[in-house]
Design an enzyme around this catalytic site. Sequence first.
Site, PDB file in Angstrom:
ATOM      1  N   HIS A  20      43.623   2.393   7.716  1.00  0.00           N
ATOM      2  CA  HIS A  20      44.828   2.520   8.528  1.00  0.00           C
ATOM      3  C   HIS A  20      44.632   1.882   9.898  1.00  0.00           C
ATOM      4  O   HIS A  20      43.644   2.143  10.564  1.00  0.00           O
ATOM      5  CB  HIS A  20      45.184   4.005   8.675  1.00  0.00           C
ATOM      6  CG  HIS A  20      46.492   4.231   9.321  1.00  0.00           C
ATOM      7  ND1 HIS A  20      46.724   5.286  10.147  1.00  0.00           N
ATOM      8  CD2 HIS A  20      47.660   3.539   9.270  1.00  0.00           C
ATOM      9  CE1 HIS A  20      47.965   5.256  10.574  1.00  0.00           C
ATOM     10  NE2 HIS A  20      48.554   4.189  10.055  1.00  0.00           N
ATOM     11  N   ASP A  28      48.527 -20.510   7.567  1.00  0.00           N
ATOM     12  CA  ASP A  28      48.668 -21.847   7.026  1.00  0.00           C
ATOM     13  C   ASP A  28      47.317 -22.550   7.129  1.00  0.00           C
ATOM     14  O   ASP A  28      46.318 -21.959   7.547  1.00  0.00           O
ATOM     15  CB  ASP A  28      49.782 -22.608   7.748  1.00  0.00           C
ATOM     16  CG  ASP A  28      49.571 -22.741   9.249  1.00  0.00           C
ATOM     17  OD1 ASP A  28      48.408 -22.702   9.724  1.00  0.00           O
ATOM     18  OD2 ASP A  28      50.573 -22.888   9.971  1.00  0.00           O
ATOM     19  N   HIS A  95      53.448 -17.796  20.568  1.00  0.00           N
ATOM     20  CA  HIS A  95      52.409 -18.324  19.684  1.00  0.00           C
ATOM     21  C   HIS A  95      51.006 -18.169  20.274  1.00  0.00           C
ATOM     22  O   HIS A  95      50.049 -17.886  19.541  1.00  0.00           O
ATOM     23  CB  HIS A  95      52.684 -19.790  19.340  1.00  0.00           C
ATOM     24  CG  HIS A  95      51.814 -20.312  18.243  1.00  0.00           C
ATOM     25  ND1 HIS A  95      51.822 -19.778  16.969  1.00  0.00           N
ATOM     26  CD2 HIS A  95      50.887 -21.301  18.232  1.00  0.00           C
ATOM     27  CE1 HIS A  95      50.949 -20.414  16.211  1.00  0.00           C
ATOM     28  NE2 HIS A  95      50.382 -21.342  16.963  1.00  0.00           N
ATOM     29  N   TYR A 117      53.639 -23.040  11.407  1.00  0.00           N
ATOM     30  CA  TYR A 117      53.853 -21.639  11.780  1.00  0.00           C
ATOM     31  C   TYR A 117      54.011 -20.708  10.578  1.00  0.00           C
ATOM     32  O   TYR A 117      54.644 -19.662  10.672  1.00  0.00           O
ATOM     33  CB  TYR A 117      55.030 -21.494  12.746  1.00  0.00           C
ATOM     34  CG  TYR A 117      54.856 -22.339  13.983  1.00  0.00           C
ATOM     35  CD1 TYR A 117      53.943 -21.973  14.958  1.00  0.00           C
ATOM     36  CD2 TYR A 117      55.580 -23.508  14.152  1.00  0.00           C
ATOM     37  CE1 TYR A 117      53.763 -22.758  16.090  1.00  0.00           C
ATOM     38  CE2 TYR A 117      55.410 -24.302  15.279  1.00  0.00           C
ATOM     39  CZ  TYR A 117      54.503 -23.918  16.244  1.00  0.00           C
ATOM     40  OH  TYR A 117      54.313 -24.695  17.364  1.00  0.00           O
ATOM     41  N   ASN A 119      52.393 -18.280   9.295  1.00  0.00           N
ATOM     42  CA  ASN A 119      51.332 -17.333   9.597  1.00  0.00           C
ATOM     43  C   ASN A 119      51.943 -15.952   9.776  1.00  0.00           C
ATOM     44  O   ASN A 119      53.048 -15.827  10.310  1.00  0.00           O
ATOM     45  CB  ASN A 119      50.633 -17.699  10.915  1.00  0.00           C
ATOM     46  CG  ASN A 119      50.114 -19.114  10.934  1.00  0.00           C
ATOM     47  OD1 ASN A 119      49.211 -19.453  10.181  1.00  0.00           O
ATOM     48  ND2 ASN A 119      50.678 -19.939  11.794  1.00  0.00           N
TER      49      ASN A 119
END
Length: 130
Positions: A20, A28, A95, A117, A119
């Site tokens: 947890h 990518d 980003h 992007y 990801n």
Amino acid sequence: MRTSGLIHAELISALVALRHTDTFAVSDSGLPVPAGVRVIDLGISYGLPRFLPVVELILDEVTVEAAWGSADVATANPEAVDLLTNRLDAELIDHEEFKRRIGDCRFVVRTGEAKPYANVLLRAGVPWLR
């Protein structure tokens, strides 16, 4: 021997070891991963395997309680933004902040995805029994 779902032994092992609030990412082919963060490399060629099918397979195996993606995905990659915003309700962040958080991951699953992007940062949840 498994008969369905993921069959990559290293990936299955990493997913089973999550606890947890542990974070991990699916990336990518170009996401920079800081030294010291384990990378499970699935890429076999530029473009394969694709990001979306890998994420879907992983989501069938693990409980996720939160997700984050790069805000740049909104204009650069409509396929990935659909998964992030609709299926995962991911928070889209700067980003540079996204890349900084990769350093805290237990591992990164690198795909061969060639679109920008693609990801996602995921936080493991608990599949509480009822």
